[in-house]
Every structure is written in structure tokens, then in C-alpha cells.
Design a protein around this motif. Sequence first.
Motif, PDB file in Angstrom:
ATOM      1  N   MET A  48      -1.435   3.778  -3.973  1.00 28.31           N
ATOM      2  CA  MET A  48      -2.535   3.391  -3.095  1.00 28.31           C
ATOM      3  C   MET A  48      -2.676   4.427  -1.980  1.00 28.31           C
ATOM      4  O   MET A  48      -1.706   4.837  -1.362  1.00 28.31           O
ATOM      5  CB  MET A  48      -2.260   2.011  -2.513  1.00 28.31           C
ATOM      6  N   LEU A  49      -3.889   4.819  -1.713  1.00 27.91           N
ATOM      7  CA  LEU A  49      -4.185   5.816  -0.690  1.00 27.91           C
ATOM      8  C   LEU A  49      -4.424   5.142   0.656  1.00 27.91           C
ATOM      9  O   LEU A  49      -5.137   4.144   0.734  1.00 27.91           O
ATOM     10  CB  LEU A  49      -5.427   6.611  -1.079  1.00 27.91           C
ATOM     11  N   SER A  96       3.556   7.454  -0.122  1.00 30.86           N
ATOM     12  CA  SER A  96       4.341   8.145   0.912  1.00 30.86           C
ATOM     13  C   SER A  96       4.254   9.669   0.874  1.00 30.86           C
ATOM     14  O   SER A  96       4.875  10.347   1.684  1.00 30.86           O
ATOM     15  CB  SER A  96       5.807   7.690   0.913  1.00 30.86           C
ATOM     16  N   ALA A  97       3.476  10.245  -0.022  1.00 29.63           N
ATOM     17  CA  ALA A  97       3.284  11.699  -0.045  1.00 29.63           C
ATOM     18  C   ALA A  97       1.985  12.046   0.671  1.00 29.63           C
ATOM     19  O   ALA A  97       0.954  11.401   0.455  1.00 29.63           O
ATOM     20  CB  ALA A  97       3.233  12.206  -1.475  1.00 29.63           C
TER      21      ALA A  97
END
Length: 150
Positions: free
Chosen positions: A1-2, A55-56
Amino acid sequence: MLTIREYNNSTDRAEVIALWRQVFGYETAHNDPALAIDKKVAVKDGLFHVAAEQSAIVGTIMAGYDGHRGWLYAVAVHPERRRTGLGAELVRFAEAALARAGCMKINLQLLASNEATAAFYKSLGYSVEPRVSMGKVLHVNGPEAVWPNE
């Protein structure tokens, strides 16, 4: 998810620096990512955002507002996430943040030779204005910032 959220220096710094080096290259000292981040974080205006996916860090955008005009900077999208709408989402996010601050006009600069980026911004409603962009590097604020004796 963004998720698009405010930049966090303690958790995002290394990834943002790596992304900017990959996307922008940065060959001049005044554009050093670490220095640019330090100077933006010091302003504490809440206009530096990252796009995180699991998380990236996959994108960034910085904006500025001086009470007269807003500016967009450091719109970076990881090469594997290009042409997915992420760049447009980042720009719209910054536009909304600037509008909430009272901004009525946004400017940005890009190299005249960067036709693909110009086409991207045109697709978002930006247009080339009849202006001359001028700049001056203040070396006293670079990586080895030392004020000359007065």
C-alpha cells in the motif's frame, strides 16, 4: 500500500539520499542531497513529503512557500514506479498542501532540454511562461560554509 507522508529525518534520510542520487545524479556541491535535506529540514515548514510503499521510499516531493508564490522541488520517482501515476499523485499532494497554506500560484524549474519532464508537468496543467530564470550559487552556504571576514 502506498502512503504519502511527511519526511522523517531519522527513518527516511538514507533512502531519500539514495533515491535522489539515482534519479538526479547531483554533480554540484550545492545540490548535495544530504546538504539539501539538512537545509529543508531546518525550515520546519512541513512541505517535504515521501511516498512509501511497504516501508520503502519510492518517491519524494519538496515544496516551498514564501507567502507570495509556491515552488515545487525534488519530485523524484523510483525508476521502477514511473508511469504509474505516482509522480502526478505527489504533485497533487504538494499542490493541496500549498493551497492549504494560502498559495495562489506555483512555479517550478526544469532544464529546457528535459522534454519528457516538461510534458509530464503540462499534463498536470502547468505551462511554460515567458520568463527568464536566473540563479546565483551562494558558496558561503555550501558544504564548507564559511562566512568571509567582513
